[in-house]
Design a protein around this motif. Structure first.
Motif, PDB file in Angstrom:
ATOM      1  N   SER A 126      32.425  32.567  -0.107  1.00  0.00           N
ATOM      2  CA  SER A 126      33.419  33.511   0.419  1.00  0.00           C
ATOM      3  C   SER A 126      32.932  34.213   1.687  1.00  0.00           C
ATOM      4  O   SER A 126      32.180  35.186   1.629  1.00  0.00           O
ATOM      5  CB  SER A 126      33.776  34.561  -0.634  1.00  0.00           C
ATOM      6  N   THR A 127      33.380  33.703   2.822  1.00  0.00           N
ATOM      7  CA  THR A 127      33.072  34.342   4.104  1.00  0.00           C
ATOM      8  C   THR A 127      33.595  35.773   4.132  1.00  0.00           C
ATOM      9  O   THR A 127      32.903  36.696   4.573  1.00  0.00           O
ATOM     10  CB  THR A 127      33.712  33.529   5.250  1.00  0.00           C
ATOM     11  N   ALA A 128      34.819  35.958   3.650  1.00  0.00           N
ATOM     12  CA  ALA A 128      35.477  37.269   3.736  1.00  0.00           C
ATOM     13  C   ALA A 128      34.692  38.341   2.992  1.00  0.00           C
ATOM     14  O   ALA A 128      34.454  39.434   3.516  1.00  0.00           O
ATOM     15  CB  ALA A 128      36.896  37.173   3.176  1.00  0.00           C
ATOM     16  N   ILE A 129      34.261  38.055   1.766  1.00  0.00           N
ATOM     17  CA  ILE A 129      33.566  39.062   0.958  1.00  0.00           C
ATOM     18  C   ILE A 129      32.127  39.247   1.426  1.00  0.00           C
ATOM     19  O   ILE A 129      31.681  40.367   1.688  1.00  0.00           O
ATOM     20  CB  ILE A 129      33.587  38.668  -0.531  1.00  0.00           C
ATOM     21  N   VAL A 130      31.394  38.148   1.552  1.00  0.00           N
ATOM     22  CA  VAL A 130      29.959  38.235   1.840  1.00  0.00           C
ATOM     23  C   VAL A 130      29.695  38.897   3.187  1.00  0.00           C
ATOM     24  O   VAL A 130      28.907  39.845   3.288  1.00  0.00           O
ATOM     25  CB  VAL A 130      29.309  36.834   1.793  1.00  0.00           C
ATOM     26  N   LEU A 131      30.365  38.427   4.239  1.00  0.00           N
ATOM     27  CA  LEU A 131      30.070  38.965   5.564  1.00  0.00           C
ATOM     28  C   LEU A 131      30.566  40.391   5.730  1.00  0.00           C
ATOM     29  O   LEU A 131      29.954  41.184   6.444  1.00  0.00           O
ATOM     30  CB  LEU A 131      30.659  38.059   6.649  1.00  0.00           C
ATOM     31  N   LYS A 132      31.664  40.730   5.069  1.00  0.00           N
ATOM     32  CA  LYS A 132      32.125  42.124   5.150  1.00  0.00           C
ATOM     33  C   LYS A 132      31.097  43.067   4.534  1.00  0.00           C
ATOM     34  O   LYS A 132      30.758  44.088   5.131  1.00  0.00           O
ATOM     35  CB  LYS A 132      33.477  42.294   4.444  1.00  0.00           C
ATOM     36  N   ILE A 133      30.587  42.724   3.354  1.00  0.00           N
ATOM     37  CA  ILE A 133      29.630  43.600   2.685  1.00  0.00           C
ATOM     38  C   ILE A 133      28.294  43.617   3.434  1.00  0.00           C
ATOM     39  O   ILE A 133      27.674  44.673   3.603  1.00  0.00           O
ATOM     40  CB  ILE A 133      29.435  43.180   1.218  1.00  0.00           C
ATOM     41  N   LEU A 134      27.845  42.456   3.920  1.00  0.00           N
ATOM     42  CA  LEU A 134      26.597  42.419   4.686  1.00  0.00           C
ATOM     43  C   LEU A 134      26.710  43.234   5.970  1.00  0.00           C
ATOM     44  O   LEU A 134      25.754  43.907   6.377  1.00  0.00           O
ATOM     45  CB  LEU A 134      26.219  40.966   5.020  1.00  0.00           C
ATOM     46  N   ASN A 135      27.888  43.180   6.617  1.00  0.00           N
ATOM     47  CA  ASN A 135      28.111  44.001   7.818  1.00  0.00           C
ATOM     48  C   ASN A 135      28.157  45.477   7.469  1.00  0.00           C
ATOM     49  O   ASN A 135      27.567  46.312   8.161  1.00  0.00           O
ATOM     50  CB  ASN A 135      29.423  43.586   8.508  1.00  0.00           C
ATOM     51  N   ASP A 136      28.864  45.821   6.397  1.00  0.00           N
ATOM     52  CA  ASP A 136      29.004  47.225   6.000  1.00  0.00           C
ATOM     53  C   ASP A 136      27.662  47.852   5.624  1.00  0.00           C
ATOM     54  O   ASP A 136      27.445  49.049   5.849  1.00  0.00           O
ATOM     55  CB  ASP A 136      29.975  47.353   4.810  1.00  0.00           C
ATOM     56  N   THR A 137      26.761  47.055   5.030  1.00  0.00           N
ATOM     57  CA  THR A 137      25.472  47.580   4.575  1.00  0.00           C
ATOM     58  C   THR A 137      24.344  47.340   5.575  1.00  0.00           C
ATOM     59  O   THR A 137      23.183  47.653   5.293  1.00  0.00           O
ATOM     60  CB  THR A 137      25.082  46.928   3.234  1.00  0.00           C
ATOM     61  N   ASN A 138      24.700  46.775   6.755  1.00  0.00           N
ATOM     62  CA  ASN A 138      23.704  46.467   7.795  1.00  0.00           C
ATOM     63  C   ASN A 138      22.634  45.484   7.319  1.00  0.00           C
ATOM     64  O   ASN A 138      21.512  45.477   7.833  1.00  0.00           O
ATOM     65  CB  ASN A 138      23.021  47.754   8.299  1.00  0.00           C
ATOM     66  N   ASN A 139      22.968  44.651   6.333  1.00  0.00           N
ATOM     67  CA  ASN A 139      22.018  43.652   5.835  1.00  0.00           C
ATOM     68  C   ASN A 139      22.205  42.292   6.506  1.00  0.00           C
ATOM     69  O   ASN A 139      21.502  41.345   6.168  1.00  0.00           O
ATOM     70  CB  ASN A 139      22.154  43.501   4.316  1.00  0.00           C
ATOM     71  N   ILE A 140      23.133  42.208   7.442  1.00  0.00           N
ATOM     72  CA  ILE A 140      23.387  40.935   8.123  1.00  0.00           C
ATOM     73  C   ILE A 140      22.179  40.496   8.954  1.00  0.00           C
ATOM     74  O   ILE A 140      21.968  39.317   9.202  1.00  0.00           O
ATOM     75  CB  ILE A 140      24.654  41.036   9.020  1.00  0.00           C
ATOM     76  N   SER A 141      21.357  41.467   9.372  1.00  0.00           N
ATOM     77  CA  SER A 141      20.191  41.141  10.200  1.00  0.00           C
ATOM     78  C   SER A 141      18.957  40.825   9.352  1.00  0.00           C
ATOM     79  O   SER A 141      17.933  40.396   9.879  1.00  0.00           O
ATOM     80  CB  SER A 141      19.869  42.295  11.158  1.00  0.00           C
ATOM     81  N   ASN A 142      19.037  41.076   8.029  1.00  0.00           N
ATOM     82  CA  ASN A 142      17.928  40.695   7.144  1.00  0.00           C
ATOM     83  C   ASN A 142      17.778  39.187   7.111  1.00  0.00           C
ATOM     84  O   ASN A 142      18.690  38.436   7.475  1.00  0.00           O
ATOM     85  CB  ASN A 142      18.185  41.196   5.722  1.00  0.00           C
ATOM     86  N   GLN A 143      16.619  38.720   6.618  1.00  0.00           N
ATOM     87  CA  GLN A 143      16.389  37.277   6.592  1.00  0.00           C
ATOM     88  C   GLN A 143      17.407  36.577   5.699  1.00  0.00           C
ATOM     89  O   GLN A 143      17.956  35.541   6.075  1.00  0.00           O
ATOM     90  CB  GLN A 143      14.960  36.983   6.114  1.00  0.00           C
ATOM     91  N   TYR A 144      17.686  37.141   4.528  1.00  0.00           N
ATOM     92  CA  TYR A 144      18.672  36.499   3.654  1.00  0.00           C
ATOM     93  C   TYR A 144      20.079  36.628   4.231  1.00  0.00           C
ATOM     94  O   TYR A 144      20.931  35.758   4.029  1.00  0.00           O
ATOM     95  CB  TYR A 144      18.590  37.061   2.232  1.00  0.00           C
ATOM     96  N   GLY A 145      20.330  37.719   4.981  1.00  0.00           N
ATOM     97  CA  GLY A 145      21.623  37.879   5.649  1.00  0.00           C
ATOM     98  C   GLY A 145      21.838  36.824   6.712  1.00  0.00           C
ATOM     99  O   GLY A 145      22.929  36.262   6.839  1.00  0.00           O
ATOM    100  N   GLN A 146      20.801  36.536   7.487  1.00  0.00           N
ATOM    101  CA  GLN A 146      20.889  35.500   8.523  1.00  0.00           C
ATOM    102  C   GLN A 146      21.042  34.112   7.898  1.00  0.00           C
ATOM    103  O   GLN A 146      21.800  33.277   8.399  1.00  0.00           O
ATOM    104  CB  GLN A 146      19.633  35.539   9.413  1.00  0.00           C
ATOM    105  N   ASN A 147      20.328  33.861   6.806  1.00  0.00           N
ATOM    106  CA  ASN A 147      20.487  32.585   6.092  1.00  0.00           C
ATOM    107  C   ASN A 147      21.924  32.423   5.592  1.00  0.00           C
ATOM    108  O   ASN A 147      22.532  31.353   5.732  1.00  0.00           O
ATOM    109  CB  ASN A 147      19.536  32.508   4.897  1.00  0.00           C
TER     110      ASN A 147
END
Length: 534
Positions: A126-147
């Motif tokens: 789910s692109t919609a759920i995962v990327l929204k939450i990763l963006n909201d929590t600023n975890n998109i730049s983490n290693q698992y977020g980038q993966n």
């Protein structure tokens, strides 16, 4: 028109009321939106039974989400992420499709065509759920977020061949050669049009509109670009979301990227909320109650199998902890599976009961995802049987920190900075979000916090209020900019130092006085600037 207004009104009222109630119990808003859809169709019923119009409107949520992701993904960044996109993504897709085909055919006894459809659908997350939450929590730049981001991008690219296979299976009279040829020609045409427009016309158009000094015109041209690129891709046989992603990448190369992002986020969040409401509308309560054990069992099986596949696919490259975090983040099934299951049911590749059972299992996996992402660190620590260290300060205490330096990052450059801080006898603490680097720092007796430096509570634990300087030992300019804004929100007087490839690429609202060009920058120089030396 009256029907559309009624649907929108009922949806808005239920979503807002339920969202406020659930927020009090710290339940993620996405779950509230899905429950709103269930209530609207199965409890209120009546005037909202025909949800086709609402689903079409809600699709803008995915379009705007992919557009804003494209804004963060310049072509050079995509090349930098080539391992996550083309290696991790390809491995995950090939292994997931193969395994789910075998599982469907041999364990559940479905015919081979139906198994291929199911394999393709279940391989997507789910692109919609995962990327929204990763963006909201600023975890998109983490290693698992980038993966996760890289794998999700590859999945979106894989939608095209999945649709192609679906068309071939549904229409045996079609020529495979003709279908492949049409896709190739359409792809080349889309690429040529977007590249020419992006390189030669986009920046001048945005410049002309911006000079008009009318903000609503600027917002309007942004919407035209986002929707126009989506329509072009759809017209040529691709997905709306892929067109939006390409449109966002084109704007990322212009000087107006940050303003475009700020203007579009409210539209994205509104339509995404509507999208999740329509997800809830897919749930048939009567069928769900009758088959509740099968639905939950199937959902658990799918997430477990998919998580193990993702873990196995990337373990060799990133290690145990990051593999587990990535697997937890994207082990659910994505919204595009609804499209696949619907088309497969309509063309008799799947029977209606199997389609409904799979749809409900997918929705359950999407509902639990926000809870998993919100608690991904504690869950990972539990799996690894390690104590929670998200905000624990080692070898020091928050109260003892004063007039100190916070170092964000512990790569090669970060280690050099800490070495020079020790030489100058400067009090310091490091924030590290890579567990291997974190354990390495502990072994060397460093004062460290494990966590994402972009999160406010992590900076607060590092004593940001009393710090005299923050040195950002990161390489990605976007991460540096985001982190700088977060730091200034907490302590506007603290000195921020970082190295950047080119100071000219910094936005106007970032003070570049202490941002040093990478070619002139050494760890020793940054430490000297903390001490006020020139």
């Amino acid at each position: 028109m009256e029907q559309v207004i009624l649907i929108m009104l009922a949806t808005g009222v239920v979503a807002v009321v339920l969202g406020i109630i659930l927020k009090r119990f710290d339940v993620p808003p996405i779950v509230g939106y899905i429950l709103s859809g269930i209530l609207l169709v199965n409890v209120i019923g009546g005037g909202v039974k025909d949800t086709h119009i609402l689903e079409q409107i809600a699709e803008f949520g995915i379009v705007f989400l992919m557009f804003t992701i494209g804004l963060e993904m310049k072509l050079e960044n995509l090349m930098q992420m080539r391992k996550q996109v083309f290696v991790f993504g390809a491995l995950q897709m090939v292994l997931s499709i193969s395994f789910f085909i075998l599982l469907s055919h041999y364990l559940f006894g479905l015919d081979f065509k139906a198994s291929i459809v199911i394999g393709g659908a279940l391989s997507l997350s789910s692109t919609a759920i995962v990327l929204k939450i990763l963006n909201d929590t600023n975890n998109i730049s983490n290693q698992y977020g980038q993966n996760s981001l890289g794998i999700l991008i590859f999945q979106d690219l894989a939608v095209i061949p999945i649709l192609l296979v679906l068309s071939i299976l549904a229409n045996s009279q079609s020529s495979v050669g003709e279908l492949v040829s049409d896709i190739f020609i359409s792809g080349m045409l889309l690429l040529i049009v977007t590249v020419i427009f992006g390189r030669y016309l986009l920046d001048p158009i945005l410049k002309i509109v911006n000079k008009a000094d009318t903000h609503e015109l600027f917002i309007m041209i942004v919407l035209i670009i986002a929707i126009g690129s989506s329509f072009l891709a759809h017209y040529l046989g691709f997905t709306y979301s892929m067109g939006a992603f390409i449109g966002g990448m084109l704007i990322a190369e212009t000087h107006y990227k940050h303003q475009v992002e700020a203007d579009l986020i409210p539209f994205r969040d509104l339509f995404l909320a509507l999208f999740f409401v329509t997800v809830g509308m897919h749930i048939d309560i009567q069928f769900f109650v009758t088959h509740i054990a099968q639905v939950f069992g199937l959902s658990l099986l799918i997430m477990l199998v998919k998580g193990l596949i993702i873990f196995g696919a990337i373990y060799y490259f990133v290690g145990k902890r990051v593999s587990i975090e990535t697997a937890l983040a994207i082990c659910q099934v994505g919204e595009f599976s609804f499209v696949v299951f619907t088309q497969a049911t309509q063309t008799s590749l799947l029977d209606s009961n199997t389609g409904q059972l799979l749809t409900l299992a997918v929705i359950i996996s999407m509902v639990v995802t926000p809870f998993i992402l919100k608690n991904i660190k504690p869950i990972t620590n539990k799996i690894l049987n390690k104590p929670q260290t998200q905000t624990e300060i080692l070898n020091t205490s928050k109260e003892s920190l004063s007039n100190h330096v916070i170092v964000c990052g512990y790569g090669g450059f970060g280690k050099q900075i800490i070495y020079n801080l020790k030489k100058e006898n400067m009090e310091h603490i490091a924030i590290i979000d890579n567990h291997e680097f974190f354990e390495n720092a502990l072994n060397h007796g460093e004062k460290v916090i494990f966590g994402n430096p972009s999160q406010k509570h992590i900076l607060e634990e590092a004593g940001i209020e009393k710090a005299k300087a923050v040195i950002i030992a990161l390489h990605d300019i976007e991460s540096i900019i985001i982190l700088s804004h977060t730091i200034k929100d907490l302590n506007e007087n603290v000195k921020i130092l970082a190295k950047v490839t080119k100071k000219s690429i910094l936005p106007d609202n970032i003070d570049s006085e202490d941002f040093i060009d990478i070619y002139d920058c050494t760890a020793e120089l940054l430490v000297e600037k903390v001490g006020g030396k020139n």
